[in-house]
Write an enzyme that holds these catalytic residues in place. Structure first.
Site, PDB file in Angstrom:
ATOM      1  N   SER A   1      29.308  46.124  32.301  1.00 21.99           N
ATOM      2  CA  SER A   1      30.365  46.993  31.771  1.00 21.99           C
ATOM      3  C   SER A   1      30.144  47.313  30.304  1.00 21.99           C
ATOM      4  O   SER A   1      29.507  46.549  29.570  1.00 21.99           O
ATOM      5  CB  SER A   1      31.736  46.329  31.923  1.00 21.99           C
ATOM      6  OG  SER A   1      31.950  45.969  33.249  1.00 21.99           O
TER       7      SER A   1
HETATM    8  N1  SAM Z   1      31.815  42.231  34.607  1.00 20.78           N
HETATM    9  C1  SAM Z   1      30.486  42.573  34.918  1.00 20.78           C
HETATM   10  C2  SAM Z   1      29.565  42.361  33.740  1.00 20.78           C
HETATM   11  O1  SAM Z   1      30.040  42.013  32.678  1.00 20.78           O
HETATM   12  O2  SAM Z   1      28.356  42.538  33.921  1.00 20.78           O
HETATM   13  C3  SAM Z   1      30.289  43.971  35.378  1.00 20.78           C
HETATM   14  C4  SAM Z   1      30.886  44.197  36.665  1.00 20.78           C
HETATM   15  S1  SAM Z   1      30.332  45.608  37.489  1.00 20.78           S
HETATM   16  C5  SAM Z   1      31.112  46.883  36.635  1.00 20.78           C
HETATM   17  C6  SAM Z   1      31.269  45.433  38.970  1.00 20.78           C
HETATM   18  C7  SAM Z   1      30.737  44.407  39.902  1.00 20.78           C
HETATM   19  O3  SAM Z   1      31.675  44.248  40.957  1.00 20.78           O
HETATM   20  C8  SAM Z   1      29.438  44.794  40.578  1.00 20.78           C
HETATM   21  O4  SAM Z   1      28.470  43.857  40.285  1.00 20.78           O
HETATM   22  C9  SAM Z   1      29.780  44.828  42.055  1.00 20.78           C
HETATM   23  O5  SAM Z   1      28.737  44.378  42.872  1.00 20.78           O
HETATM   24  C10 SAM Z   1      30.975  43.896  42.110  1.00 20.78           C
HETATM   25  N2  SAM Z   1      31.849  44.063  43.268  1.00 20.78           N
HETATM   26  C11 SAM Z   1      32.282  45.194  43.842  1.00 20.78           C
HETATM   27  N3  SAM Z   1      33.088  44.876  44.882  1.00 20.78           N
HETATM   28  C12 SAM Z   1      33.190  43.538  44.911  1.00 20.78           C
HETATM   29  C13 SAM Z   1      33.879  42.642  45.738  1.00 20.78           C
HETATM   30  N4  SAM Z   1      34.673  43.034  46.745  1.00 20.78           N
HETATM   31  N5  SAM Z   1      33.736  41.323  45.488  1.00 20.78           N
HETATM   32  C14 SAM Z   1      32.936  40.872  44.514  1.00 20.78           C
HETATM   33  N6  SAM Z   1      32.257  41.676  43.700  1.00 20.78           N
HETATM   34  C15 SAM Z   1      32.380  43.008  43.891  1.00 20.78           C
END
Ligand code: SAM
Length: 656
Positions: A62
């Site tokens: 992010s």
């Molecule tokens: N907070 C993270 C960082 O600092 O790198 C970035 C997060 S990224 C924007 C969103 C993440 O949510 C992705 O890695 C995606 O695979 C995960 N994601 C999406 N749906 C999800 C779910 N149902 N359960 C767990 N992870 C999920």
């Protein structure tokens, strides 16, 4: 080598604290966690840009501001237990671990969870547990939580998550009916059956995929800005077309300045060249300006200078501006101006004659051409990286996919010595030639300065990026100072360069985030009110540009300016051509001081990825003293080679 800690502190000040996050513990945590350790290999140099970057499994780490904003909104306390959905790289969890007591973070992609776990272990952040699974269901066995942060966008708040909040607990989550944009919501559990909701603004997250989320969809950026077209319409002084004599007269107000810097928001727009030519003609004829200094190589501009002074062509002299990007100077608009300058100088007294000079790093495009030719032969992969770096590492660009292609390979590093040697040799040859220059600008001292710094120039130039930008702009400024000094105390200069060189960098994200400076900033620091910084911009039309560095010129359609951009407000003001003089128009100056996205098109234009590739934030009325607007513009006309229609018969200085 980038000083990451310094870059991190800069980013926190400018983009986190600077944009309103004030919780000291969050700011301290952002200053502590090394984001460069959470990005993919090769992306470290982009870690402190305030933008998301690609990580494994097609996901993103992010944007730092959003991470800080969400953590602040979650009002974390030292003893809190926190659930994060979407661990991704593990970065946000790492930041939270510096503020709260225990973090559980769930990621659906195993490879991401594994990498995040490894990074957190290496950093010895022991209060984070990384789990693999569908986080849309929460983590009932560890509930209740004081805070839940969801780093992916859902269509509604999953009851499973809100039910896992403790009383008083906060859930921060992006919610949107469309997959491409969401509103960031804060849901507070005020009693067993009572939840309060607040809207914290527009965001753009990757989708939450799972039982209580979506099926897979791509995401894109959003944002909303203030609308100011009425103020612009009120403040605008309408301009005639640049070929009318009264056009230049509108700029008489800047006639008493020592330096007038004229920008352009693209490198291939006819109206920008025509406008700058008209303003320059006026400044030369009526206000005693005697230096026209442009963003071009010195040796090429020196040929033009000889021509406008009526000096003969030198033996063996190459026609100027034969290397990429040729259209920037070999175009009918410039040829016309050069013809005028020659006629003017022919009848002017010696002291009133004006010269034409190139400010850029000495023979930069020649050196780049040589290094590309060498790499093409020795290591085509490194040549590809070089083309990408020259084409994309411009200060306004935020394009993770392009950064990926520009990541340095080991082959690239290996070629440095040889490339620097070749460039040095090329310089020596050029200097030998320049020492025969009629108007001996490059006297011994200047020559010595060039040779002394050449080694450093070429090493930095080889790698591209922020350092080479600063080196280049500092060099351009020093050359300008040198020209002014060499022409005596009454000398006055007009500078033609891209808006990114002319608009004071301190008021743009390039200065705030990447510590990039530019000629505009240096002129303000050196000349104060004696410098006028004037930007030029457009809404739509066509532009001459290439798709890749060293590529062929194409006439491309300029997309209508982005809905959130400062250009869109100008377009909505409904003026086909106008000037806004910010010193005379305080109301619009105040409105346009607000940072907004602004378009920057260089020699490369990639409309397909326009928002990421060509927009950057800047405070227009602080960055410039005045702004010249052309609502619709068209591409410059390149000079045609001999034998083709449109060929300019006058063979010097532009003959082939
Ligand atoms: N907070 C993270 C960082 O600092 O790198 C970035 C997060 S990224 C924007 C969103 C993440 O949510 C992705 O890695 C995606 O695979 C995960 N994601 C999406 N749906 C999800 C779910 N149902 N359960 C767990 N992870 C999920």
């Amino acid at each position: 080598m980038l000083d990451y800690e310094h870059a991190r502190h800069r980013m926190v000040e400018a983009h986190i604290a600077g944009r309103g996050v004030s919780d000291r513990r969050v700011l301290d945590a952002m200053r502590e966690v090394p984001r460069e350790k959470f990005v993919e290999e090769g992306f470290e140099e982009f870690a402190y840009e305030d933008s998301p970057l690609p990580i494994l499994a097609g996901q993103t780490i992010s944007q730092p501001f959003i991470v800080a904003y969400m953590i602040e909104a979650a009002e974390l306390e030292a003893g809190d237990r926190v659930l994060e959905v979407g661990a991704g790289s593990g970065y946000a969890a790492a930041v939270m671990s510096r503020v709260a007591d225990q973090i559980h973070t769930i990621e659906r992609h195993e490879e991401l969870a594994e990498a995040a776990r490894r990074r957190l272990e290496e950093l010895d952040y022991r209060n984070v547990e990384v789990l693999v699974g569908d986080g849309s269901k929460g983590l009932p066995e560890k509930a209740p939580f004081d805070a839940i942060l969801v780093a992916a966008g859902g269509h509604a708040v999953p009851a499973a998550l809100s039910e896992q909040l403790d009383i008083g607990g906060r859930l921060i989550m992006p919610i949107g009916k469309e997959q491409r944009s969401q509103r960031l919501m804060r849901i507070t559990r005020t009693a067993a059956n009572k939840f309060e909701q607040e809207d914290l603004g527009g965001v753009a997250f990757v989708p939450l995929i799972g039982e209580h989320g979506w099926a897979e969809f791509p995401a894109g950026p959003v944002g909303s800005r203030r609308w100011v077209p009425e103020l612009i319409a009120e403040a605008a002084e309408e301009l005639p077309t640049p070929d009318r004599p009264d056009f230049g007269a509108m700029f008489d107000r800047f006639g008493d300045r020592r330096v007038v810097l004229l920008g352009e928001s693209t490198h291939g727009t006819a109206e920008f060249y025509r406008a700058r030519a008209a303003i320059t003609r006026r400044l030369v004829e009526e206000h005693g300006f005697n230096i026209v200094a442009v963003e071009a190589d010195w040796p090429d501009a020196a040929s033009v200078n000889r021509y406008v002074r009526g000096l003969p062509r030198q033996e063996g002299e190459e026609p100027p501006f034969r290397r990429f990007p040729t259209w920037m100077w070999r175009n009918t608009e410039v040829a016309e101006f050069v013809g005028w300058l020659r006629t003017y100088n022919d009848q002017a007294a010696d002291e009133a004659k004006a010269g034409f000079y190139g400010l850029d790093l000495y023979n930069m495009s020649g050196s780049i051409a040589a290094l590309l030719a060498y790499l093409d032969e020795i290591d085509p992969q490194a040549a590809m990286v070089a083309r990408e770096r020259y084409g994309c590492l411009t200060p306004w660009q935020h394009e993770p996919a392009t950064y990926g292609r520009a990541v340095l390979t080991s082959g690239y590093r290996k070629c440095e010595e040889e490339v620097v040697r070749q460039c040095r040799e090329l310089l020596e040859k050029r200097l030998d030639y320049a020492s025969r220059d009629g108007e001996a600008f490059l006297d011994a001292a200047q020559n010595a300065r060039l040779i002394a710094s050449a080694e450093k120039y070429y090493r930095v130039m080889y790698y591209g990026g922020a350092d080479s930008w600063n080196l280049r702009d500092r060099h351009m400024f020093e050359t300008l100072e040198y020209l002014l000094a060499s022409k005596g105390p009454h000398s006055k200069a007009v500078v033609w360069a891209h808006n990114s060189h002319i608009g004071d960098a301190r008021l743009t994200e390039m200065g705030l985030i990447r510590e990039e400076l530019n000629i505009g900033q240096l002129c303000r620091e050196r000349f104060g009110d004696e410098a006028a910084l004037i930007g030029l911009g457009t809404h739509s039309g066509t532009v001459a540009a290439a798709t890749n560095w060293d590529g062929a010129m194409e006439v491309k359609t300029v997309r209508p300016s982005h809905a959130d951009s400062v250009e869109r407000s100008f377009h909505a003001a409904g003026k086909p051509r106008c000037l806004i003089d910010f010193a005379r128009q305080p109301a619009v100056a105040e409105a346009l001081a607000l940072p907004r996205i602004q378009r920057f098109i260089g020699v490369i234009y990639r409309p397909e990825t326009e928002l990421a590739s060509h927009y950057a934030e800047a405070s227009m009325s602080k960055q410039f003293d005045a702004y010249v607007w052309f609502d619709r513009t068209r591409a410059v006309t390149p000079l045609a080679p001999a034998g083709e229609p449109g060929h300019v018969p006058d063979t010097f200085p532009f003959g082939l």
